[in-house]
Motif scaffolding. Sequence first.
Motif, short mmCIF file in Angstrom:
data_model
loop_
_atom_site.label_atom_id
_atom_site.label_comp_id
_atom_site.label_asym_id
_atom_site.label_seq_id
_atom_site.Cartn_x
_atom_site.Cartn_y
_atom_site.Cartn_z
N LYS A 71 0.83 -1.21 0.00
CA LYS A 71 0.00 0.00 0.00
C LYS A 71 0.86 1.25 0.00
O LYS A 71 0.57 2.21 -0.70
N GLN A 72 1.92 1.22 0.79
CA GLN A 72 2.80 2.39 0.88
C GLN A 72 3.48 2.65 -0.46
O GLN A 72 3.58 3.80 -0.89
N CYS A 73 3.93 1.60 -1.12
CA CYS A 73 4.60 1.77 -2.40
C CYS A 73 3.65 2.26 -3.48
O CYS A 73 4.05 3.03 -4.35
N LEU A 74 2.41 1.83 -3.42
CA LEU A 74 1.45 2.18 -4.46
C LEU A 74 0.62 3.41 -4.12
O LEU A 74 -0.16 3.87 -4.93
N SER A 75 0.79 3.96 -2.92
CA SER A 75 -0.05 5.09 -2.50
C SER A 75 0.23 6.35 -3.30
O SER A 75 -0.61 7.23 -3.37
N SER A 76 1.40 6.44 -3.91
CA SER A 76 1.72 7.63 -4.69
C SER A 76 1.01 7.63 -6.06
O SER A 76 0.98 8.64 -6.73
N TRP A 77 0.46 6.49 -6.44
CA TRP A 77 -0.26 6.41 -7.70
C TRP A 77 -1.57 7.16 -7.56
O TRP A 77 -2.26 7.10 -6.56
N SER A 78 -1.92 7.85 -8.60
CA SER A 78 -3.16 8.62 -8.56
C SER A 78 -4.37 7.78 -8.95
O SER A 78 -5.50 8.24 -8.85
N THR A 80 -7.15 5.57 -8.38
CA THR A 80 -7.89 5.04 -7.24
C THR A 80 -8.35 3.62 -7.50
O THR A 80 -8.55 2.85 -6.57
N THR A 81 -8.50 3.26 -8.76
CA THR A 81 -8.90 1.89 -9.11
C THR A 81 -7.87 0.89 -8.62
O THR A 81 -8.21 -0.16 -8.07
N MET A 82 -6.60 1.23 -8.78
CA MET A 82 -5.53 0.34 -8.35
C MET A 82 -5.55 0.18 -6.83
O MET A 82 -5.42 -0.93 -6.31
N LEU A 83 -5.73 1.27 -6.12
CA LEU A 83 -5.76 1.20 -4.66
C LEU A 83 -7.00 0.47 -4.16
O LEU A 83 -6.92 -0.28 -3.17
N ASP A 84 -8.12 0.65 -4.83
CA ASP A 84 -9.34 -0.08 -4.47
C ASP A 84 -9.14 -1.58 -4.66
O ASP A 84 -9.53 -2.38 -3.82
N LEU A 86 -6.30 -3.17 -4.66
CA LEU A 86 -5.36 -3.63 -3.65
C LEU A 86 -6.05 -3.84 -2.31
O LEU A 86 -5.79 -4.82 -1.61
N SER A 87 -6.96 -2.95 -1.95
CA SER A 87 -7.70 -3.09 -0.69
C SER A 87 -8.58 -4.34 -0.71
O SER A 87 -8.67 -5.06 0.29
N LYS A 88 -9.23 -4.60 -1.83
CA LYS A 88 -10.05 -5.81 -1.96
C LYS A 88 -9.19 -7.06 -1.88
O LYS A 88 -9.57 -8.04 -1.23
N LEU A 89 -8.04 -7.02 -2.54
CA LEU A 89 -7.12 -8.16 -2.49
C LEU A 89 -6.65 -8.39 -1.06
O LEU A 89 -6.60 -9.54 -0.59
N GLU A 90 -6.32 -7.32 -0.36
CA GLU A 90 -5.88 -7.44 1.03
C GLU A 90 -6.96 -8.10 1.88
O GLU A 90 -6.68 -9.02 2.67
N GLY A 91 -8.20 -7.65 1.73
CA GLY A 91 -9.30 -8.24 2.48
C GLY A 91 -9.46 -9.72 2.19
O GLY A 91 -9.67 -10.53 3.10
N SER A 92 -9.33 -10.09 0.93
CA SER A 92 -9.47 -11.50 0.54
C SER A 92 -8.34 -12.35 1.11
O SER A 92 -8.58 -13.48 1.57
N VAL A 93 -7.12 -11.84 1.08
CA VAL A 93 -5.98 -12.59 1.61
C VAL A 93 -6.11 -12.76 3.12
O VAL A 93 -5.86 -13.85 3.66
N LEU A 94 -6.51 -11.72 3.81
CA LEU A 94 -6.68 -11.81 5.26
C LEU A 94 -7.83 -12.75 5.62
O LEU A 94 -7.75 -13.50 6.60
#
Length: 114
Positions: A71-78, A80-84, A86-94
């Motif tokens: 998340k920290q590495c990708l947070s500089s990307w503008s 929002t689709t990518m960050l969304d 990533l958040s969904k992927l994180e939830g699924s992995v957890l």
Amino acid sequence: MENMQYAEELVREFLVFGGFTNTLQAFERQRESCTDIGKGFQVAKILDLIFAVYIPKFQAEKLVGLSSFCKQCLSSWSETTMLDTLSKLEGSVLWRYTVHALQSGRKDKAVEFF
């Protein structure tokens, strides 16, 4: 990735300036011997790390740390689709970690995670 290289250089400078030569040598050996998952984001290696090591060995702290790092590495990307995504992927992995812990009869690991 430039930030990571800059941070590594700062660590090296600190170790040299402080006279921590043994620590510097160990730092250099570690950097040479380990696979840097941050460089180039080798997806296959990251997924292997998650599903072959962190989840089966109940290493929740490392799993969360890896997620935070991404998340920290990708947070500089503008984008929002990518960050969304990533958040969904994180939830699924957890979620997978929790399910694996419960299916393995390790309720203690699931409770510890929460």
